[in-house]
Scaffold this motif. Sequence first.
Motif, PDB file in Angstrom:
ATOM      1  N   MET A 219       0.832  -1.202   0.000  1.00  0.00           N
ATOM      2  CA  MET A 219       0.000   0.000   0.000  1.00  0.00           C
ATOM      3  C   MET A 219       0.870   1.257   0.000  1.00  0.00           C
ATOM      4  O   MET A 219       0.519   2.283  -0.601  1.00  0.00           O
ATOM      5  CB  MET A 219      -0.908  -0.033   1.245  1.00  0.00           C
ATOM      6  N   ALA A 220       2.028   1.162   0.660  1.00  0.00           N
ATOM      7  CA  ALA A 220       2.933   2.320   0.753  1.00  0.00           C
ATOM      8  C   ALA A 220       3.975   2.341  -0.353  1.00  0.00           C
ATOM      9  O   ALA A 220       4.793   3.254  -0.414  1.00  0.00           O
ATOM     10  CB  ALA A 220       3.641   2.307   2.107  1.00  0.00           C
ATOM     11  N   GLY A 221       3.970   1.308  -1.208  1.00  0.00           N
ATOM     12  CA  GLY A 221       5.020   1.211  -2.212  1.00  0.00           C
ATOM     13  C   GLY A 221       6.334   0.740  -1.637  1.00  0.00           C
ATOM     14  O   GLY A 221       7.409   1.057  -2.136  1.00  0.00           O
ATOM     15  N   VAL A 222       6.242  -0.082  -0.564  1.00  0.00           N
ATOM     16  CA  VAL A 222       7.414  -0.538   0.178  1.00  0.00           C
ATOM     17  C   VAL A 222       7.427  -2.071   0.207  1.00  0.00           C
ATOM     18  O   VAL A 222       6.391  -2.702   0.385  1.00  0.00           O
ATOM     19  CB  VAL A 222       7.383   0.029   1.614  1.00  0.00           C
ATOM     20  N   ASN A 223       8.607  -2.640   0.054  1.00  0.00           N
ATOM     21  CA  ASN A 223       8.776  -4.090   0.054  1.00  0.00           C
ATOM     22  C   ASN A 223       9.008  -4.594   1.485  1.00  0.00           C
ATOM     23  O   ASN A 223      10.027  -4.265   2.102  1.00  0.00           O
ATOM     24  CB  ASN A 223       9.967  -4.464  -0.832  1.00  0.00           C
ATOM     25  N   VAL A 224       8.057  -5.378   2.009  1.00  0.00           N
ATOM     26  CA  VAL A 224       8.180  -5.957   3.356  1.00  0.00           C
ATOM     27  C   VAL A 224       7.985  -7.471   3.230  1.00  0.00           C
ATOM     28  O   VAL A 224       6.888  -7.985   3.390  1.00  0.00           O
ATOM     29  CB  VAL A 224       7.154  -5.360   4.336  1.00  0.00           C
ATOM     30  N   PRO A 225       9.052  -8.210   2.933  1.00  0.00           N
ATOM     31  CA  PRO A 225       8.910  -9.638   2.679  1.00  0.00           C
ATOM     32  C   PRO A 225       8.665 -10.451   3.953  1.00  0.00           C
ATOM     33  O   PRO A 225       9.535 -10.544   4.826  1.00  0.00           O
ATOM     34  CB  PRO A 225      10.245 -10.029   2.049  1.00  0.00           C
ATOM     35  N   LEU A 226       7.474 -11.020   4.061  1.00  0.00           N
ATOM     36  CA  LEU A 226       7.160 -11.942   5.142  1.00  0.00           C
ATOM     37  C   LEU A 226       5.926 -12.733   4.747  1.00  0.00           C
ATOM     38  O   LEU A 226       5.181 -12.344   3.854  1.00  0.00           O
ATOM     39  CB  LEU A 226       6.946 -11.192   6.464  1.00  0.00           C
ATOM     40  N   HIS A 227       5.738 -13.863   5.419  1.00  0.00           N
ATOM     41  CA  HIS A 227       4.592 -14.709   5.112  1.00  0.00           C
ATOM     42  C   HIS A 227       4.150 -15.411   6.390  1.00  0.00           C
ATOM     43  O   HIS A 227       4.968 -15.816   7.207  1.00  0.00           O
ATOM     44  CB  HIS A 227       4.964 -15.756   4.057  1.00  0.00           C
ATOM     45  N   ALA A 228       2.851 -15.564   6.550  1.00  0.00           N
ATOM     46  CA  ALA A 228       2.303 -16.233   7.732  1.00  0.00           C
ATOM     47  C   ALA A 228       2.428 -17.748   7.604  1.00  0.00           C
ATOM     48  O   ALA A 228       2.249 -18.312   6.521  1.00  0.00           O
ATOM     49  CB  ALA A 228       0.843 -15.837   7.930  1.00  0.00           C
ATOM     50  N   CYS A 229       2.719 -18.387   8.720  1.00  0.00           N
ATOM     51  CA  CYS A 229       2.742 -19.848   8.815  1.00  0.00           C
ATOM     52  C   CYS A 229       1.906 -20.281  10.009  1.00  0.00           C
ATOM     53  O   CYS A 229       1.738 -19.536  10.982  1.00  0.00           O
ATOM     54  CB  CYS A 229       4.165 -20.367   9.013  1.00  0.00           C
ATOM     55  N   GLU A 230       1.416 -21.498   9.941  1.00  0.00           N
ATOM     56  CA  GLU A 230       0.721 -22.075  11.088  1.00  0.00           C
ATOM     57  C   GLU A 230       1.748 -22.441  12.150  1.00  0.00           C
ATOM     58  O   GLU A 230       2.804 -22.992  11.856  1.00  0.00           O
ATOM     59  CB  GLU A 230      -0.073 -23.310  10.657  1.00  0.00           C
ATOM     60  N   HIS A 231       1.422 -22.118  13.407  1.00  0.00           N
ATOM     61  CA  HIS A 231       2.317 -22.419  14.513  1.00  0.00           C
ATOM     62  C   HIS A 231       1.513 -23.137  15.595  1.00  0.00           C
ATOM     63  O   HIS A 231       0.467 -22.653  16.022  1.00  0.00           O
ATOM     64  CB  HIS A 231       2.943 -21.133  15.070  1.00  0.00           C
ATOM     65  N   PHE A 232       2.039 -24.290  16.026  1.00  0.00           N
ATOM     66  CA  PHE A 232       1.282 -25.195  16.874  1.00  0.00           C
ATOM     67  C   PHE A 232       1.848 -25.272  18.288  1.00  0.00           C
ATOM     68  O   PHE A 232       3.068 -25.244  18.485  1.00  0.00           O
ATOM     69  CB  PHE A 232       1.324 -26.618  16.292  1.00  0.00           C
ATOM     70  N   GLN A 289      -8.286 -18.738  15.778  1.00  0.00           N
ATOM     71  CA  GLN A 289      -7.460 -19.930  15.716  1.00  0.00           C
ATOM     72  C   GLN A 289      -7.638 -20.563  14.346  1.00  0.00           C
ATOM     73  O   GLN A 289      -8.646 -20.368  13.677  1.00  0.00           O
ATOM     74  CB  GLN A 289      -7.856 -20.930  16.797  1.00  0.00           C
ATOM     75  N   LEU A 290      -6.627 -21.342  13.933  1.00  0.00           N
ATOM     76  CA  LEU A 290      -6.707 -22.077  12.681  1.00  0.00           C
ATOM     77  C   LEU A 290      -7.128 -23.521  12.972  1.00  0.00           C
ATOM     78  O   LEU A 290      -7.028 -23.987  14.114  1.00  0.00           O
ATOM     79  CB  LEU A 290      -5.353 -22.045  11.973  1.00  0.00           C
ATOM     80  N   PRO A 291      -7.607 -24.230  11.979  1.00  0.00           N
ATOM     81  CA  PRO A 291      -8.063 -25.605  12.207  1.00  0.00           C
ATOM     82  C   PRO A 291      -6.948 -26.483  12.770  1.00  0.00           C
ATOM     83  O   PRO A 291      -5.771 -26.330  12.407  1.00  0.00           O
ATOM     84  CB  PRO A 291      -8.473 -26.078  10.805  1.00  0.00           C
ATOM     85  N   GLU A 292      -7.317 -27.391  13.650  1.00  0.00           N
ATOM     86  CA  GLU A 292      -6.347 -28.336  14.198  1.00  0.00           C
ATOM     87  C   GLU A 292      -5.800 -29.226  13.088  1.00  0.00           C
ATOM     88  O   GLU A 292      -6.491 -29.533  12.117  1.00  0.00           O
ATOM     89  CB  GLU A 292      -6.995 -29.204  15.286  1.00  0.00           C
ATOM     90  N   ASP A 293      -4.552 -29.630  13.248  1.00  0.00           N
ATOM     91  CA  ASP A 293      -3.944 -30.599  12.335  1.00  0.00           C
ATOM     92  C   ASP A 293      -3.099 -31.533  13.184  1.00  0.00           C
ATOM     93  O   ASP A 293      -1.878 -31.390  13.268  1.00  0.00           O
ATOM     94  CB  ASP A 293      -3.104 -29.886  11.274  1.00  0.00           C
ATOM     95  N   PHE A 294      -3.763 -32.465  13.809  1.00  0.00           N
ATOM     96  CA  PHE A 294      -3.077 -33.339  14.760  1.00  0.00           C
ATOM     97  C   PHE A 294      -2.041 -34.213  14.053  1.00  0.00           C
ATOM     98  O   PHE A 294      -0.981 -34.503  14.608  1.00  0.00           O
ATOM     99  CB  PHE A 294      -4.076 -34.214  15.516  1.00  0.00           C
TER     100      PHE A 294
END
Length: 813
Positions: A219-232, A289-294
Amino acid sequence: MTPPSKARVVIIGGGVIGCSVAYHLVKQGWTDVVLLERKQLTSGTTWHAAGLIAQLRATENMTRLAKYSQELYGKLEAETEVATGFRRCGSITVALTEERKEEIYRQASMARAFGVEVEEISPSEVKSRYEYLNTDGVVAGVYLPLDGQGDPANIALALAKGARMGGAKVMERVKVTGLQKAGQRVTGVEWQSADGTGVIECDHVVNCGGMWGHELGRMAGVNVPLHACEHFYIVTDNVSGLPHMPVLRVPDECAYYKEDAGKILLGAFEPNAKPWAMNGIPEDFEFDQLPEDFDHFEPILEAAVNRLPILAEVGIHTFFNGPESFTPDDAYHLGLAPEMDNVWVAAGFNSIGIQSAGGAGMALAEWMNTGEKPFDLGDVDISRMQPFQGNRTYLYERSKETLGLLYADHFPYRQKATARGIRRSPLHEHLKASGAVFGEFAGWERANWFADEGQEREYRYTWKRQNWFENSKREHMTIRENVGIYDMSSFGKIRIEGPDAEPFLNYVAGGDYSVPVGKIVYTQLLNKQGGIEADVTVTRLSETVYLVVTPAATRLADETWLRRHVGDYRVVITDVTSGEAVLAVMGPNSRKLLEAVSPNDFTNATNPFGTAQDIEIGMGLARAHRVTYVGELGWELYVSSDMAAHVFETLQEAGQELGAKLCGLHMMDSCRIEKGFRHFGHDITCEDHILEAGLGFAVKRDKPDFIGREAVLRKREEGLQRRLVQFRLKDPEPLLYHAEPILRNGEVVGFLSSGNYGHTLGSAMGLGYVPCPGESPDQLLSSSFEIEVAGVRCEAEASLKPFYDPKSERVKV
């Protein structure tokens, strides 16, 4: 409450880091501070963080920030009357393999160098401190008594209250919908809430958006490299009689354990993570919360039940899966965005947000207040990120690996396995066909070493001599005794041209650029304190054109520094990195090889050290720069990308008669450490004064005006407080990498900024700063020195001159 129409700064994001930035800005005296949170404070990642607050990080300054966080959280409750739950419970890390034992023992040595209290402990001592642990297979442990834990949400809320107490406006359920821009600045923040819409005019914007940080950056024209991951993680039912215990980490089983209000929390950093929200985070996400993944978590739990048998006796109260954001290199993003002049970033905290937020908020607030970094933040400076790293597919693929790397073995030279092959030299396939084993650096695939015929082309990691050690030794000796060829196309190349190119460079850098066409100047870009912002060479190509050559990883940062100091100078700055390949031809027989393929004159009379000339080579053209980073006679050949393959083939064919050998970049580092050449980002940084780094020869003090001149003159008057010293171990067996403690007369006085093996000299070598206020060189060197390696003290020789070729006679023959 409606947001104001104007503010000095708008902070976007109400997690722990956004609250910390607001808190520290008001401590700096800023009054018009506004924090906007799309939902409720802490509702993204902070609320479900584990709250582990360790002190020790991989570098001195990251450790400094983590220690500051601890100290802040310890007093925050008294200041704000919000309970933070902070307590120093200590932490234990255990090793289940000999390799991990060496890693944690090296970390313990590093802790001592950084002033962190630490103790190596035996398996029985681990058991005495953590009674529930099954110590079968445990070979060693490390105990940090001052590590702690806290309540993540309440720490954030305490920081928010502290910010409000200082006059900041902290506003929930106000979503940022757009940013208004004029040139390189954001001028307004567009918002939306249940009460309507509006715009806040502002001087600064801080992106503290957490896993929304990438989207906000765009949105600001700025590169912010990151990505969400599931954390258990799981939380057990109450354990009867559970005492307060240290945090326990078992990285070989990807697990950590924390006593949590009479329960045990088990968290995981599994080696194959699950990226989340490739197509965007749901609009209504709040405390979700995200779905469980036992099935995904089961291997971690199975090992944990064996490691803590009590887990088989108590029920699981909570199985939690929540998202956290991860960056491509597992270091968070902090600082002024390269693309804009008033957009700041504090995001991507890779599951260490609670322990980092206090220090990161403090550092960013000081930077914003003074306009200069308070100390070296190169590990996390957002300008280290390459533009391509904002690519969504790249981030998705890399994030699968980066979460697990937090607990993977941190072997030296470890290479990322995912998202590879993106940036390739024009010579990539030629090198591959010749046996190159590639490493990745700033996205570039670079030949690090060459495998023998029949040898596996991959790394076998260990803390001892790795499988390529002898290969690299042979390449090293080829450079020292004959001639080697290696690819340096990843160099950053910045063209500066215009009628004011000469005065501009004379202002922004420390050297003298009023030189003839073809002259190469080794130089530094300095800050006002005389610290080193960049370490480069500058070649004059014509009366109005210069080429600045930078390390691959710092090209964007260096270009940004140059652009921010253009002022009224009439210059154009252009990144031309991809336009030219670079082939290095180095060694005592390098002149013979070039004479075999080119009609040009490479003698000292025509092409002395530190000069460049246009040449014919084979049937093509190149520009030959007579410089070296390995301490031998040699040239860097700059060749247009379209002719690079031809020039390579010409050199390779002609080199057969001389016994020339293709070499990798591990060789280059082992050669430069023997010569005592500095490595930017390790041996020299923005907080290392150029005179104390031993680079005073590169500064022309008689120039009337350049950035850092006053600091250089002042340091000459006051005298050096410390010096960069080269060390050589007397025992040929131990290996040095970085951060090993330096002991002077039995006392820890510093640590190695870099290390490698000196194959010519027959032992490991390193560089490091030693305090020596008011001392002469002779006084300093008359001391007894040792380097601590994994808890063992090793005798070392010390020198202020290079151990190898101290008069640099070999490079000028």
